[in-house]
Design a protein around this motif. Sequence first.
Motif, PDB file in Angstrom:
ATOM      1  N   PHE A  98     -15.617  14.569  16.441  1.00 44.25           N
ATOM      2  CA  PHE A  98     -14.832  14.870  15.243  1.00 44.25           C
ATOM      3  C   PHE A  98     -13.333  14.652  15.508  1.00 44.25           C
ATOM      4  O   PHE A  98     -12.622  14.068  14.696  1.00 44.25           O
ATOM      5  CB  PHE A  98     -15.098  16.320  14.801  1.00 44.25           C
ATOM      6  N   PHE A  99     -12.867  15.111  16.663  1.00 44.63           N
ATOM      7  CA  PHE A  99     -11.449  14.922  17.025  1.00 44.63           C
ATOM      8  C   PHE A  99     -11.106  13.439  17.120  1.00 44.63           C
ATOM      9  O   PHE A  99     -10.070  13.001  16.604  1.00 44.63           O
ATOM     10  CB  PHE A  99     -11.155  15.621  18.351  1.00 44.63           C
ATOM     11  N   LEU A 100     -11.953  12.660  17.766  1.00 38.44           N
ATOM     12  CA  LEU A 100     -11.695  11.222  17.904  1.00 38.44           C
ATOM     13  C   LEU A 100     -11.684  10.534  16.543  1.00 38.44           C
ATOM     14  O   LEU A 100     -10.854   9.651  16.296  1.00 38.44           O
ATOM     15  CB  LEU A 100     -12.726  10.568  18.821  1.00 38.44           C
ATOM     16  N   MET A 101     -12.579  10.920  15.650  1.00 34.80           N
ATOM     17  CA  MET A 101     -12.607  10.302  14.326  1.00 34.80           C
ATOM     18  C   MET A 101     -11.338  10.649  13.540  1.00 34.80           C
ATOM     19  O   MET A 101     -10.714   9.778  12.928  1.00 34.80           O
ATOM     20  CB  MET A 101     -13.861  10.742  13.559  1.00 34.80           C
ATOM     21  N   GLN A 102     -10.959  11.927  13.550  1.00 33.89           N
ATOM     22  CA  GLN A 102      -9.753  12.341  12.825  1.00 33.89           C
ATOM     23  C   GLN A 102      -8.506  11.689  13.424  1.00 33.89           C
ATOM     24  O   GLN A 102      -7.623  11.221  12.706  1.00 33.89           O
ATOM     25  CB  GLN A 102      -9.616  13.877  12.840  1.00 33.89           C
ATOM     26  N   TYR A 103      -8.416  11.668  14.724  1.00 33.21           N
ATOM     27  CA  TYR A 103      -7.274  11.054  15.396  1.00 33.21           C
ATOM     28  C   TYR A 103      -7.223   9.561  15.089  1.00 33.21           C
ATOM     29  O   TYR A 103      -6.161   9.002  14.794  1.00 33.21           O
ATOM     30  CB  TYR A 103      -7.358  11.290  16.904  1.00 33.21           C
ATOM     31  N   GLY A 104      -8.363   8.904  15.117  1.00 34.66           N
ATOM     32  CA  GLY A 104      -8.427   7.471  14.810  1.00 34.66           C
ATOM     33  C   GLY A 104      -7.992   7.185  13.382  1.00 34.66           C
ATOM     34  O   GLY A 104      -7.259   6.230  13.111  1.00 34.66           O
ATOM     35  N   LEU A 105      -8.473   8.010  12.427  1.00 33.74           N
ATOM     36  CA  LEU A 105      -8.077   7.826  11.032  1.00 33.74           C
ATOM     37  C   LEU A 105      -6.572   8.039  10.843  1.00 33.74           C
ATOM     38  O   LEU A 105      -5.911   7.291  10.122  1.00 33.74           O
ATOM     39  CB  LEU A 105      -8.862   8.770  10.121  1.00 33.74           C
ATOM     40  N   THR A 106      -6.032   9.053  11.508  1.00 35.96           N
ATOM     41  CA  THR A 106      -4.605   9.336  11.392  1.00 35.96           C
ATOM     42  C   THR A 106      -3.778   8.202  11.993  1.00 35.96           C
ATOM     43  O   THR A 106      -2.803   7.737  11.390  1.00 35.96           O
ATOM     44  CB  THR A 106      -4.265  10.663  12.098  1.00 35.96           C
ATOM     45  N   VAL A 107      -4.167   7.750  13.159  1.00 43.54           N
ATOM     46  CA  VAL A 107      -3.441   6.649  13.808  1.00 43.54           C
ATOM     47  C   VAL A 107      -3.558   5.387  12.966  1.00 43.54           C
ATOM     48  O   VAL A 107      -2.579   4.649  12.801  1.00 43.54           O
ATOM     49  CB  VAL A 107      -3.961   6.437  15.246  1.00 43.54           C
ATOM     50  N   GLU A 108      -4.737   5.116  12.433  1.00 47.03           N
ATOM     51  CA  GLU A 108      -4.921   3.940  11.587  1.00 47.03           C
ATOM     52  C   GLU A 108      -4.020   4.012  10.352  1.00 47.03           C
ATOM     53  O   GLU A 108      -3.404   3.022   9.956  1.00 47.03           O
ATOM     54  CB  GLU A 108      -6.386   3.832  11.173  1.00 47.03           C
ATOM     55  N   HIS A 109      -3.931   5.203   9.757  1.00 50.17           N
ATOM     56  CA  HIS A 109      -3.058   5.390   8.596  1.00 50.17           C
ATOM     57  C   HIS A 109      -1.594   5.122   8.979  1.00 50.17           C
ATOM     58  O   HIS A 109      -0.864   4.418   8.267  1.00 50.17           O
ATOM     59  CB  HIS A 109      -3.223   6.810   8.047  1.00 50.17           C
ATOM     60  N   TYR A 110      -1.156   5.686  10.092  1.00 49.77           N
ATOM     61  CA  TYR A 110       0.226   5.486  10.518  1.00 49.77           C
ATOM     62  C   TYR A 110       0.516   4.039  10.896  1.00 49.77           C
ATOM     63  O   TYR A 110       1.596   3.513  10.616  1.00 49.77           O
ATOM     64  CB  TYR A 110       0.584   6.415  11.675  1.00 49.77           C
ATOM     65  N   VAL A 111      -0.439   3.378  11.524  1.00 48.18           N
ATOM     66  CA  VAL A 111      -0.246   1.968  11.888  1.00 48.18           C
ATOM     67  C   VAL A 111      -0.124   1.112  10.635  1.00 48.18           C
ATOM     68  O   VAL A 111       0.757   0.240  10.544  1.00 48.18           O
ATOM     69  CB  VAL A 111      -1.405   1.479  12.789  1.00 48.18           C
ATOM     70  N   SER A 112      -0.968   1.367   9.633  1.00 52.15           N
ATOM     71  CA  SER A 112      -0.870   0.582   8.395  1.00 52.15           C
ATOM     72  C   SER A 112       0.439   0.882   7.668  1.00 52.15           C
ATOM     73  O   SER A 112       1.072  -0.028   7.115  1.00 52.15           O
ATOM     74  CB  SER A 112      -2.065   0.853   7.488  1.00 52.15           C
ATOM     75  N   THR A 113       0.887   2.150   7.695  1.00 56.49           N
ATOM     76  CA  THR A 113       2.171   2.508   7.066  1.00 56.49           C
ATOM     77  C   THR A 113       3.321   1.796   7.770  1.00 56.49           C
ATOM     78  O   THR A 113       4.212   1.249   7.121  1.00 56.49           O
ATOM     79  CB  THR A 113       2.383   4.035   7.117  1.00 56.49           C
ATOM     80  N   ILE A 114       3.292   1.776   9.084  1.00 54.54           N
ATOM     81  CA  ILE A 114       4.355   1.104   9.852  1.00 54.54           C
ATOM     82  C   ILE A 114       4.359  -0.390   9.586  1.00 54.54           C
ATOM     83  O   ILE A 114       5.420  -1.008   9.427  1.00 54.54           O
ATOM     84  CB  ILE A 114       4.202   1.425  11.358  1.00 54.54           C
ATOM     85  N   LYS A 115       3.171  -1.004   9.508  1.00 62.62           N
ATOM     86  CA  LYS A 115       3.109  -2.440   9.220  1.00 62.62           C
ATOM     87  C   LYS A 115       3.653  -2.740   7.827  1.00 62.62           C
ATOM     88  O   LYS A 115       4.382  -3.709   7.629  1.00 62.62           O
ATOM     89  CB  LYS A 115       1.672  -2.955   9.351  1.00 62.62           C
ATOM     90  N   ASN A 116       3.288  -1.909   6.848  1.00 60.44           N
ATOM     91  CA  ASN A 116       3.811  -2.098   5.489  1.00 60.44           C
ATOM     92  C   ASN A 116       5.325  -1.951   5.461  1.00 60.44           C
ATOM     93  O   ASN A 116       6.029  -2.744   4.822  1.00 60.44           O
ATOM     94  CB  ASN A 116       3.174  -1.090   4.522  1.00 60.44           C
ATOM     95  N   GLN A 117       5.829  -0.936   6.141  1.00 63.38           N
ATOM     96  CA  GLN A 117       7.275  -0.730   6.177  1.00 63.38           C
ATOM     97  C   GLN A 117       7.981  -1.870   6.901  1.00 63.38           C
ATOM     98  O   GLN A 117       9.063  -2.296   6.494  1.00 63.38           O
ATOM     99  CB  GLN A 117       7.604   0.614   6.833  1.00 63.38           C
ATOM    100  N   ALA A 118       7.390  -2.370   7.969  1.00 62.34           N
ATOM    101  CA  ALA A 118       7.994  -3.478   8.709  1.00 62.34           C
ATOM    102  C   ALA A 118       8.056  -4.735   7.841  1.00 62.34           C
ATOM    103  O   ALA A 118       9.075  -5.443   7.837  1.00 62.34           O
ATOM    104  CB  ALA A 118       7.213  -3.754   9.994  1.00 62.34           C
ATOM    105  N   SER A 119       6.989  -5.007   7.103  1.00 66.75           N
ATOM    106  CA  SER A 119       7.019  -6.185   6.227  1.00 66.75           C
ATOM    107  C   SER A 119       8.017  -5.985   5.093  1.00 66.75           C
ATOM    108  O   SER A 119       8.730  -6.922   4.696  1.00 66.75           O
ATOM    109  CB  SER A 119       5.629  -6.487   5.672  1.00 66.75           C
ATOM    110  N   HIS A 120       8.114  -4.763   4.578  1.00 70.33           N
ATOM    111  CA  HIS A 120       9.086  -4.461   3.522  1.00 70.33           C
ATOM    112  C   HIS A 120      10.509  -4.622   4.045  1.00 70.33           C
ATOM    113  O   HIS A 120      11.377  -5.188   3.368  1.00 70.33           O
ATOM    114  CB  HIS A 120       8.847  -3.041   2.994  1.00 70.33           C
ATOM    115  N   ILE A 121      10.762  -4.149   5.251  1.00 71.06           N
ATOM    116  CA  ILE A 121      12.087  -4.289   5.870  1.00 71.06           C
ATOM    117  C   ILE A 121      12.414  -5.752   6.083  1.00 71.06           C
ATOM    118  O   ILE A 121      13.555  -6.192   5.842  1.00 71.06           O
ATOM    119  CB  ILE A 121      12.150  -3.486   7.188  1.00 71.06           C
ATOM    120  N   ALA A 122      11.451  -6.537   6.544  1.00 70.22           N
ATOM    121  CA  ALA A 122      11.694  -7.969   6.738  1.00 70.22           C
ATOM    122  C   ALA A 122      12.032  -8.653   5.410  1.00 70.22           C
ATOM    123  O   ALA A 122      12.938  -9.484   5.349  1.00 70.22           O
ATOM    124  CB  ALA A 122      10.474  -8.627   7.375  1.00 70.22           C
TER     125      ALA A 122
END
Length: 167
Positions: A29-53
Amino acid sequence: MRIPPFFNRKGYQRFFAGMMLGIILGWVFFLMQYGLTVEHYVSTIKNQASHIADLKEQIAQWKDTYEKSNEENEKQLRVQKIKVYVTNNNTLRLPQLKVYEISESVQDQLENLLGEDIESIYKTRMLLYKAVENKGYEVDGESYKVMVTQLFLYTTLEVHVKIIPEG
């Protein structure tokens, strides 16, 4: 001293099996929640990076356009007003009417510069100095010369003159 044989009792076996199963399920359960959270943050960072570019690219394009339009506007700037200031009015102690008439006659002499572009006036500024300084100004039977002390050239042409009495 002997260790009691817990593996033979079913209650202890269920307890330890439940603990192990709980640990394994909790870890999953911890690995799934951590993975989902990290995946969410990685996608947010990628979106922000493309927006900044994209924004950086827009800023670069805007700067280029802005600089080009500024260069074009500087070439098209024209003189809209002419102001003449007398710098030695207090030391000369001339009546205000004479000072006003001299400054008006200098301003009338420069009226043909209205509407001219600033670049061409800048190129012929020495001719402007000589034209103003070489002319004699006569007010109430007294003649005066003027000397240009400063010249500010922009949409408003400011000429600072010093009045010198002749004779």
